[in-house]
Design an enzyme around this catalytic site. Structure first.
Site, PDB file in Angstrom:
ATOM      1  N   GLU A  64       0.823  -1.210   0.000  1.00 40.09           N
ATOM      2  CA  GLU A  64       0.000   0.000   0.000  1.00 40.09           C
ATOM      3  C   GLU A  64       0.861   1.266   0.000  1.00 40.09           C
ATOM      4  O   GLU A  64       0.585   2.216  -0.733  1.00 40.09           O
ATOM      5  CB  GLU A  64      -0.928   0.010   1.214  1.00 40.09           C
ATOM      6  CG  GLU A  64      -1.988  -1.065   1.212  1.00 40.09           C
ATOM      7  CD  GLU A  64      -1.477  -2.406   1.725  1.00 40.09           C
ATOM      8  OE1 GLU A  64      -2.215  -3.384   1.667  1.00 40.09           O
ATOM      9  OE2 GLU A  64      -0.316  -2.463   2.197  1.00 40.09           O
ATOM     10  N   GLU A 308      15.909  -4.598  -3.424  1.00 43.58           N
ATOM     11  CA  GLU A 308      16.736  -4.788  -4.618  1.00 43.58           C
ATOM     12  C   GLU A 308      16.017  -5.538  -5.735  1.00 43.58           C
ATOM     13  O   GLU A 308      16.653  -5.969  -6.695  1.00 43.58           O
ATOM     14  CB  GLU A 308      18.030  -5.518  -4.258  1.00 43.58           C
ATOM     15  CG  GLU A 308      19.005  -4.672  -3.453  1.00 43.58           C
ATOM     16  CD  GLU A 308      20.412  -5.249  -3.463  1.00 43.58           C
ATOM     17  OE1 GLU A 308      21.348  -4.510  -3.803  1.00 43.58           O
ATOM     18  OE2 GLU A 308      20.557  -6.445  -3.129  1.00 43.58           O
ATOM     19  N   PRO A 339       2.407  -8.158 -11.267  1.00 56.12           N
ATOM     20  CA  PRO A 339       3.077  -8.477 -12.539  1.00 56.12           C
ATOM     21  C   PRO A 339       3.445  -7.232 -13.346  1.00 56.12           C
ATOM     22  O   PRO A 339       4.132  -7.342 -14.365  1.00 56.12           O
ATOM     23  CB  PRO A 339       2.046  -9.330 -13.278  1.00 56.12           C
ATOM     24  CG  PRO A 339       0.732  -8.882 -12.733  1.00 56.12           C
ATOM     25  CD  PRO A 339       0.972  -8.524 -11.297  1.00 56.12           C
ATOM     26  N   GLU A 341       5.446  -5.038 -12.197  1.00 56.46           N
ATOM     27  CA  GLU A 341       6.838  -4.728 -11.882  1.00 56.46           C
ATOM     28  C   GLU A 341       7.786  -5.192 -12.986  1.00 56.46           C
ATOM     29  O   GLU A 341       8.612  -4.401 -13.460  1.00 56.46           O
ATOM     30  CB  GLU A 341       7.202  -5.300 -10.515  1.00 56.46           C
ATOM     31  CG  GLU A 341       6.492  -4.569  -9.382  1.00 56.46           C
ATOM     32  CD  GLU A 341       6.687  -5.187  -8.020  1.00 56.46           C
ATOM     33  OE1 GLU A 341       6.457  -4.483  -7.015  1.00 56.46           O
ATOM     34  OE2 GLU A 341       7.055  -6.380  -7.950  1.00 56.46           O
TER      35      GLU A 341
END
Length: 430
Positions: A64, A308, A339, A341
């Protein structure tokens, strides 16, 4: 007039609030609170309030709060006269925000929902606007903010059937809390229908998790790792959960092409346990948290560090979405992870059968040809092998995913249009 359920809640929290310091200290001892900042959870600010108007954005946990970052940037660009305060409720979210928030943006832990803690928080920060992400309906916080005439917005609201069922047992309380909001923008039609059934206004649809820039990365670290890997094909299993790492490693072990599998666990603290299980199963691997080198000969690399994922996604030729294979492995469902990202970075991605938390997004990417859905880990080699063998096809799939991600991110403009009338007039125009 208060609903009986709301009156009972406020009485109970008033009586129980004196126990909050002891409970928070116990949670701090368990690593669930930041011992140095426990007072913030009691509404006692860790920083002075800057002069001028302040907007307050709240998200409970990592997903969030990270979804708020594009909105933070919009405030800084369009209304630099406003101070931005972001609150969250978990240690992990605070650690990530410390890295990701721009200079000048304030982070504080959200107060527990006790009357005194809430009053102390609101009296100190005196927000001109409060924006809540997803389904944070804390009764004392909302009613106290409304009593102080703070405009409130509930955005990217996600109301599950279970949540709606719970609130339906206290319909008067639900109506009273939802009436505190001047703007309600659920993230999908199902949430909109549930909110309307609970008595809420609905002003449109916005999913903040569809907005945003590609995940950040350390360019120097990328150069070092890219050079170390060389031409070895890279598969990244992103945001994996317990049980998935060994299953995905075994499934991808049969690929005809020698490649590197990078496992990025959703909870980095599991890294040593993942490494121990894989080593016991006979795999030679590197563990990032203990400084193991990544070379062309590394077969499996466990990237158990926080923040990372953007780095390792950039190294990937193909991405496998974790959190999506639990049902196929007989484990409790997780619902998948975002998805978008990998899509924002133009990476071809594969998900397991459980993307229920991202159903609409997964469908959009799948329909665009940028995401493939498989049923079990054993189905992965048949999809991954052709992509590794044909880089042009993999790039074309990633490009389709990127275009779909751009199309999906238009909701931030709609949100800004809804928030603009609630913002204070700039001081220069008063």
């Amino acid at each position: 007039m208060l609903s009986p359920a709301l009156a009972l809640y406020q009485l109970a929290t008033r009586l129980l609030e004196p126990l909050a310091p002891r409970l928070l200290d116990r949670r701090a001892a368990q690593g669930k609170e930041d011992p140095a900042r426990v007072d913030e959870r009691l509404g006692l600010a860790g920083l002075e309030r800057p002069e001028g108007d302040l907007v307050w954005l709240h998200g409970v946990s990592v997903g969030e709060t990270l979804s708020l970052l594009p909105l933070v940037e919009r405030f800084r660009r369009n209304r630099p006269d406003l101070t931005v305060l972001v609150t969250s409720g978990t240690v992990t979210s605070a650690e990530l925000l410390a890295r990701r928030l721009p200079p000048g943006v304030i982070h504080q832990y959200a107060p527990v929902d006790g009357p005194a803690a809430v009053a102390a928080f609101l009296d100190h920060w005196r927000p001109s606007l409060g924006v809540f992400v997803e389904s944070e309906l804390w009764p004392n916080l909302l009613t106290a903010a409304r009593a102080r005439d703070v405009p409130l917005a509930l955005v990217s609201a996600r109301i599950t059937e279970k949540t709606a069922s719970g609130w339906s047992r206290a319909p008067g309380m639900a109506r009273r809390l939802l009436a505190c909001f001047d703007l309600v923008l659920p993230q999908d039609p199902a949430s909109a229908d549930r909110l309307i059934a609970l008595g809420s206004r609905v002003d449109g649809l916005v999913n903040l998790k569809l907005s945003g820039e590609p995940l950040p990365h350390d360019a120097a670290a990328f150069s070092r790792l890219s050079a170390a890997i060389g031409d070895t094909p890279v598969i990244v299993a992103a945001s994996t959960h317990e049980g998935e790492e060994i299953a995905l490693t075994r499934a991808l072990d049969v690929l005809p092409t020698h490649g590197l599998l990078i496992l990025v666990p959703r909870h980095p603290e599991r890294g040593p346990a993942i490494a121990a299980a894989l080593e016991q199963a006979g795999y030679r691997l590197g563990l990032r948290s203990r400084g193991d080198a990544l070379t062309e000969d590394t077969g499996v690399y466990v990237a158990d560090t926080l923040g990372e994922l953007g780095l390792f996604l950039r190294l990937a030729d193909v991405v496998v979405m974790g959190g999506s294979f639990a049902p196929a492995l007989g484990l409790d469902p997780v619902g998948g992870h975002n998805p978008l990202e990998p899509a924002r970075l133009g990476k071809p991605a594969i998900t397991g059968p459980d993307a229920s938390n991202w159903q609409a997004v997964a469908a959009l990417l799948h329909d665009s040809g940028g995401l493939v859905v498989v049923q079990t880990p054993s189905d992965l080699p048949a999809v991954v092998a052709p992509l590794l063998a044909d880089p042009a096809a993999a790039q074309a799939m990633g490009d389709r995913a990127r275009r779909a991600a751009v199309d999906a991110g238009a909701g931030l403009d709609r949100l800004w249009e809804g928030l603009t009338p609630l913002l204070p007039v700039p001081a220069a125009r008063r």
